[in-house]
Motif scaffolding. Structure first.
Motif, PDB file in Angstrom:
ATOM      1  N   LEU A 189     -28.151 -14.012  35.088  1.00  0.00           N
ATOM      2  CA  LEU A 189     -28.332 -15.166  35.968  1.00  0.00           C
ATOM      3  C   LEU A 189     -27.615 -16.414  35.466  1.00  0.00           C
ATOM      4  CD1 LEU A 189     -29.596 -16.408  38.490  1.00  0.00           C
ATOM      5  CD2 LEU A 189     -31.675 -16.819  37.149  1.00  0.00           C
ATOM      6  N   ALA A 190     -27.721 -16.727  34.188  1.00  0.00           N
ATOM      7  CA  ALA A 190     -27.061 -17.930  33.656  1.00  0.00           C
ATOM      8  C   ALA A 190     -25.551 -17.853  33.822  1.00  0.00           C
ATOM      9  CB  ALA A 190     -27.427 -18.126  32.188  1.00  0.00           C
ATOM     10  N   ALA A 191     -24.966 -16.704  33.556  1.00  0.00           N
ATOM     11  CA  ALA A 191     -23.514 -16.539  33.711  1.00  0.00           C
ATOM     12  C   ALA A 191     -23.117 -16.600  35.181  1.00  0.00           C
ATOM     13  CB  ALA A 191     -23.065 -15.216  33.102  1.00  0.00           C
ATOM     14  N   TRP A 192     -23.940 -16.047  36.044  1.00  0.00           N
ATOM     15  CA  TRP A 192     -23.664 -16.077  37.479  1.00  0.00           C
ATOM     16  C   TRP A 192     -23.702 -17.514  38.003  1.00  0.00           C
ATOM     17  CZ3 TRP A 192     -26.696 -17.467  41.709  1.00  0.00           C
ATOM     18  CH2 TRP A 192     -26.145 -17.152  42.953  1.00  0.00           C
ATOM     19  N   LEU A 193     -24.666 -18.304  37.534  1.00  0.00           N
ATOM     20  CA  LEU A 193     -24.776 -19.695  37.966  1.00  0.00           C
ATOM     21  C   LEU A 193     -23.566 -20.519  37.517  1.00  0.00           C
ATOM     22  CD1 LEU A 193     -28.565 -20.316  37.258  1.00  0.00           C
ATOM     23  CD2 LEU A 193     -27.454 -20.276  39.516  1.00  0.00           C
ATOM     24  N   ALA A 194     -22.973 -20.165  36.388  1.00  0.00           N
ATOM     25  CA  ALA A 194     -21.829 -20.911  35.844  1.00  0.00           C
ATOM     26  C   ALA A 194     -20.487 -20.342  36.305  1.00  0.00           C
ATOM     27  CB  ALA A 194     -21.888 -20.875  34.318  1.00  0.00           C
ATOM     28  N   LEU A 195     -20.506 -19.374  37.190  1.00  0.00           N
ATOM     29  CA  LEU A 195     -19.300 -18.665  37.601  1.00  0.00           C
ATOM     30  C   LEU A 195     -18.333 -19.550  38.384  1.00  0.00           C
ATOM     31  CD1 LEU A 195     -18.213 -15.773  37.455  1.00  0.00           C
ATOM     32  CD2 LEU A 195     -19.245 -15.370  39.669  1.00  0.00           C
ATOM     33  N   ASP A 196     -17.057 -19.345  38.162  1.00  0.00           N
ATOM     34  CA  ASP A 196     -15.997 -20.042  38.898  1.00  0.00           C
ATOM     35  C   ASP A 196     -15.964 -19.514  40.336  1.00  0.00           C
ATOM     36  OD1 ASP A 196     -13.719 -21.225  39.886  1.00  0.00           O
ATOM     37  OD2 ASP A 196     -12.340 -20.149  38.560  1.00  0.00           O
ATOM     38  N   ALA A 217     -19.454 -11.291  43.012  1.00  0.00           N
ATOM     39  CA  ALA A 217     -20.360 -11.413  41.875  1.00  0.00           C
ATOM     40  C   ALA A 217     -21.789 -11.493  42.384  1.00  0.00           C
ATOM     41  CB  ALA A 217     -20.024 -12.655  41.053  1.00  0.00           C
ATOM     42  N   ALA A 218     -22.677 -10.884  41.625  1.00  0.00           N
ATOM     43  CA  ALA A 218     -24.095 -10.895  41.969  1.00  0.00           C
ATOM     44  C   ALA A 218     -24.886 -11.137  40.688  1.00  0.00           C
ATOM     45  CB  ALA A 218     -24.484  -9.562  42.593  1.00  0.00           C
TER      46      ALA A 218
END
Length: 162
Positions: free
Chosen positions: A35-42, A49-50
């Motif tokens: 979730l943290a990586a998804w929220l910071a995704l470009d 992305a999910a």
């Protein structure tokens, strides 16, 4: 993931599950991210992305974009950790999520019937267990007594309404 059950069949997975924020992946690859990586995704990346959610995830972080998510994965870090069931039921019943809901982590045959009743549609079976054998777990029970996502009316009401 090779042990994937979707639409009542063992199937290949088009998505790449990224377990760690340090793990690399291609910009055009369809990925399931923490979730943290998804929220910071470009947002300019070309692949889909999910997010995958830990059992203690805050669902309010997803609410603004819930309808646009093609997939949400929920992690079961241990067979005995049932918090993912609650997350799935909340996503389906309270927040109306209609997309693919995937169980990942320590997912085994004995859980499949219950997971489907709370709204999971795809199951990533543990790598050391055969997915084909686990598939029968979706048919372990012919009916449910309590109300579920799949059958919102409990058995006693269905019996009296005949």
């Amino acid at each position: 993931m090779q042990n994937l059950i979707k639409n009542d069949a063992v199937t290949e997975d088009a998505w790449h599950l990224i377990r760690s924020e340090d793990e690399s992946y291609g910009a055009a690859e369809d990925v399931i991210l923490p979730l943290a990586a998804w929220l910071a995704l470009d947002p300019a990346r070309s692949g889909q992305a999910a997010p995958w959610l830990a059992p203690d995830a805050d669902l309010s972080l997803l609410l603004p974009v819930l309808a646009q998510l093609p997939l949400i994965a929920i992690d079961f870090p241990a067979f005995t950790d049932g918090r993912g069931y609650s997350l799935a039921r909340l996503l389906r019943e309270r927040y109306g999520y209609q997309g693919e809901l995937r169980a990942i982590g320590d997912v085994q045959r004995d859980q499949l019937a219950y997971l489907s009743q709370v709204g999971f549609t795809v199951f990533a079976i543990r790598d050391d267990r055969p997915a084909q054998a686990a598939l029968d777990g979706l048919r372990d029970f012919s009916d449910q007594y309590q109300a579920t996502v799949l059958q919102p009316e409990p058995l006693f009401k269905r019996r009296t309404s005949r």
